[in-house]
Design a protein around this motif. Sequence first.
Motif, PDB file in Angstrom:
ATOM      1  N   ALA A   1     -20.076  -1.089  24.671  1.00 42.68           N
ATOM      2  CA  ALA A   1     -20.129  -2.551  24.758  1.00 42.68           C
ATOM      3  C   ALA A   1     -18.886  -3.093  25.461  1.00 42.68           C
ATOM      4  CB  ALA A   1     -20.263  -3.154  23.362  1.00 42.68           C
ATOM      5  N   ALA A   2     -17.725  -2.480  25.186  1.00 50.42           N
ATOM      6  CA  ALA A   2     -16.489  -2.909  25.848  1.00 50.42           C
ATOM      7  C   ALA A   2     -16.554  -2.656  27.340  1.00 50.42           C
ATOM      8  CB  ALA A   2     -15.287  -2.195  25.234  1.00 50.42           C
ATOM      9  N   LEU A   3     -17.124  -1.514  27.717  1.00 50.49           N
ATOM     10  CA  LEU A   3     -17.244  -1.190  29.134  1.00 50.49           C
ATOM     11  C   LEU A   3     -18.212  -2.160  29.819  1.00 50.49           C
ATOM     12  CD1 LEU A   3     -16.403   1.035  31.269  1.00 50.49           C
ATOM     13  CD2 LEU A   3     -18.688   1.956  30.858  1.00 50.49           C
ATOM     14  N   ARG A   4     -19.369  -2.373  29.213  1.00 48.81           N
ATOM     15  CA  ARG A   4     -20.352  -3.280  29.811  1.00 48.81           C
ATOM     16  C   ARG A   4     -19.831  -4.709  29.859  1.00 48.81           C
ATOM     17  NH1 ARG A   4     -24.891  -6.517  28.334  1.00 48.81           N
ATOM     18  NH2 ARG A   4     -26.405  -6.542  30.023  1.00 48.81           N
TER      19      ARG A   4
ATOM     20  N   GLU B   1     -12.996   2.697  24.705  1.00 51.07           N
ATOM     21  CA  GLU B   1     -12.863   1.318  24.225  1.00 51.07           C
ATOM     22  C   GLU B   1     -11.479   0.758  24.539  1.00 51.07           C
ATOM     23  OE1 GLU B   1     -13.267  -1.472  20.216  1.00 51.07           O
ATOM     24  OE2 GLU B   1     -13.357   0.710  20.021  1.00 51.07           O
ATOM     25  N   THR B   2     -10.444   1.556  24.273  1.00 51.80           N
ATOM     26  CA  THR B   2      -9.073   1.101  24.522  1.00 51.80           C
ATOM     27  C   THR B   2      -8.852   0.788  25.997  1.00 51.80           C
ATOM     28  OG1 THR B   2      -8.222   2.381  22.659  1.00 51.80           O
ATOM     29  CG2 THR B   2      -6.640   1.744  24.351  1.00 51.80           C
TER      30      THR B   2
ATOM     31  N   GLN C   1     -21.236   6.137  14.976  1.00 50.86           N
ATOM     32  CA  GLN C   1     -22.171   5.473  15.891  1.00 50.86           C
ATOM     33  C   GLN C   1     -21.621   4.122  16.334  1.00 50.86           C
ATOM     34  OE1 GLN C   1     -24.921   7.098  16.816  1.00 50.86           O
ATOM     35  NE2 GLN C   1     -25.766   5.523  18.149  1.00 50.86           N
ATOM     36  N   GLU C   2     -21.033   3.389  15.407  1.00 51.13           N
ATOM     37  CA  GLU C   2     -20.484   2.070  15.753  1.00 51.13           C
ATOM     38  C   GLU C   2     -19.260   2.200  16.652  1.00 51.13           C
ATOM     39  OE1 GLU C   2     -19.997   0.213  11.934  1.00 51.13           O
ATOM     40  OE2 GLU C   2     -22.021  -0.649  11.995  1.00 51.13           O
ATOM     41  N   LYS C   3     -18.485   3.265  16.457  1.00 52.00           N
ATOM     42  CA  LYS C   3     -17.341   3.512  17.347  1.00 52.00           C
ATOM     43  C   LYS C   3     -17.829   3.746  18.776  1.00 52.00           C
ATOM     44  CE  LYS C   3     -13.164   6.349  17.737  1.00 52.00           C
ATOM     45  NZ  LYS C   3     -12.329   7.384  17.090  1.00 52.00           N
ATOM     46  N   ALA C   4     -18.891   4.544  18.904  1.00 48.88           N
ATOM     47  CA  ALA C   4     -19.473   4.798  20.221  1.00 48.88           C
ATOM     48  C   ALA C   4     -20.034   3.510  20.821  1.00 48.88           C
ATOM     49  CB  ALA C   4     -20.566   5.853  20.103  1.00 48.88           C
ATOM     50  N   ALA C   5     -20.727   2.733  20.013  1.00 50.91           N
ATOM     51  CA  ALA C   5     -21.325   1.486  20.501  1.00 50.91           C
ATOM     52  C   ALA C   5     -20.257   0.501  20.958  1.00 50.91           C
ATOM     53  CB  ALA C   5     -22.191   0.868  19.405  1.00 50.91           C
ATOM     54  N   ARG C   6     -19.144   0.435  20.238  1.00 52.41           N
ATOM     55  CA  ARG C   6     -18.046  -0.461  20.650  1.00 52.41           C
ATOM     56  C   ARG C   6     -17.508  -0.055  22.013  1.00 52.41           C
ATOM     57  NH1 ARG C   6     -16.262   0.202  15.340  1.00 52.41           N
ATOM     58  NH2 ARG C   6     -14.579   1.570  16.049  1.00 52.41           N
ATOM     59  N   ALA C   7     -17.415   1.250  22.248  1.00 47.67           N
ATOM     60  CA  ALA C   7     -16.892   1.732  23.526  1.00 47.67           C
ATOM     61  C   ALA C   7     -17.786   1.293  24.679  1.00 47.67           C
ATOM     62  CB  ALA C   7     -16.761   3.250  23.491  1.00 47.67           C
TER      63      ALA C   7
ATOM     64  N   ALA D   1     -11.156   0.202  28.367  1.00 46.88           N
ATOM     65  CA  ALA D   1     -12.007  -0.904  28.826  1.00 46.88           C
ATOM     66  C   ALA D   1     -11.405  -2.251  28.443  1.00 46.88           C
ATOM     67  CB  ALA D   1     -13.405  -0.761  28.250  1.00 46.88           C
ATOM     68  N   ARG D   2     -10.911  -2.357  27.231  1.00 44.33           N
ATOM     69  CA  ARG D   2     -10.335  -3.638  26.802  1.00 44.33           C
ATOM     70  C   ARG D   2      -9.034  -3.935  27.547  1.00 44.33           C
ATOM     71  NH1 ARG D   2     -13.703  -5.433  23.246  1.00 44.33           N
ATOM     72  NH2 ARG D   2     -14.745  -4.096  21.713  1.00 44.33           N
ATOM     73  N   ALA D   3      -8.243  -2.896  27.819  1.00 43.08           N
ATOM     74  CA  ALA D   3      -7.001  -3.100  28.574  1.00 43.08           C
ATOM     75  C   ALA D   3      -7.309  -3.505  30.018  1.00 43.08           C
ATOM     76  CB  ALA D   3      -6.160  -1.828  28.536  1.00 43.08           C
ATOM     77  N   LEU D   4      -8.281  -2.844  30.635  1.00 41.66           N
ATOM     78  CA  LEU D   4      -8.644  -3.204  32.005  1.00 41.66           C
ATOM     79  C   LEU D   4      -9.180  -4.626  32.082  1.00 41.66           C
ATOM     80  CD1 LEU D   4     -10.340   0.102  33.215  1.00 41.66           C
ATOM     81  CD2 LEU D   4      -8.201  -0.866  34.060  1.00 41.66           C
ATOM     82  N   ASP D   5      -9.923  -5.040  31.074  1.00 40.27           N
ATOM     83  CA  ASP D   5     -10.473  -6.388  31.069  1.00 40.27           C
ATOM     84  C   ASP D   5      -9.368  -7.444  31.052  1.00 40.27           C
ATOM     85  OD1 ASP D   5     -12.770  -8.082  31.081  1.00 40.27           O
ATOM     86  OD2 ASP D   5     -12.405  -8.524  28.973  1.00 40.27           O
ATOM     87  N   ARG D   6      -8.216  -7.077  30.510  1.00 44.90           N
ATOM     88  CA  ARG D   6      -7.077  -8.013  30.469  1.00 44.90           C
ATOM     89  C   ARG D   6      -6.205  -7.918  31.714  1.00 44.90           C
ATOM     90  NH1 ARG D   6      -6.857  -5.801  25.168  1.00 44.90           N
ATOM     91  NH2 ARG D   6      -5.082  -4.510  25.776  1.00 44.90           N
ATOM     92  N   GLU D   7      -6.495  -6.972  32.584  1.00 50.64           N
ATOM     93  CA  GLU D   7      -5.679  -6.757  33.780  1.00 50.64           C
ATOM     94  C   GLU D   7      -5.997  -7.833  34.811  1.00 50.64           C
ATOM     95  OE1 GLU D   7      -5.469  -3.114  36.808  1.00 50.64           O
ATOM     96  OE2 GLU D   7      -4.842  -2.568  34.779  1.00 50.64           O
TER      97      GLU D   7
END
Length: 268
Positions: free
Chosen positions: A97-100, A41-42, A89-95, A44-50
């Motif tokens: 979802a962030a990647l997708r 998640e961390t 489960q929600e931690k996994a789902a956030r990861a 994916a979110r950082a790459l999205d801001r790159e």
Amino acid sequence: MSDEGHTTLRLERPRDGVVVLILDRPDRLNAMTATMFGELETVARALDREEGLRVLVLTGAGKAFCAGYDLADAEQLPGLGALGMLELQEKAARALAALRGIRVPVIAAVNGAAAGGGLSLALAADIRLGSPRARFNAAFVKIGLSAGDLGASWLLPRLIGPAAAAEFVYSGRMMGAEEAERTGLVNRVVPEEDLLATALEMAEQICGNSPGGVQLSKRALQANMEVNSYAAALELENRGQALLTRSEDMAEALTAFRDGRAPTFRGR
């Protein structure tokens, strides 16, 4: 973003605009843990801001893509309680979802087994390439769980059709690379030694197009999977096209066409 400090992931940058994200637990077939979910998640979110990111390639180290949740950690799951399990489960789902949700195309280079949550991870990509060793499994029913996990129940029927998805998940069987290509679960099967090179060649081809055009194309494709209205799809597409005609890249493309040269896109 810094490429350091991750214990389950590794980043490589083979060229400007392209990042290869490698699941890096080869001794455990890149199985998922709570730590991996947090790092995914961390990152994916950082790459999205790159700003300069154009394509993300996702693959696994060693002989597997991702073997799902690590069974060494799974023993503690029954003791978590309902709310504790929901939190994991929600931690996994956030990861996932962030990647997708990353604004640029994600190409999964599936180099081996993609099982359980690893299947869901592959499904979260926009494009899947597989080696002949790629194989897929949603055997949740074999361990008393549901195949409705981390987006698989939504994405899988849209890729291979409801009936094929039902047979696959109810049986809990393994799907090989050839069948995955035939059903549309993977876009293409390529020789193992060429898998990453093919993914990078595809990334290079994508990078030759306008960044805004690619990003809004991805947004339209994903958003219109969420709606069942032709009118709503047209509305979204109209807005995207109207925005892109105001971009510098659109003007550059037209000028380059008139001049008989390749355009130089700047993502503006």
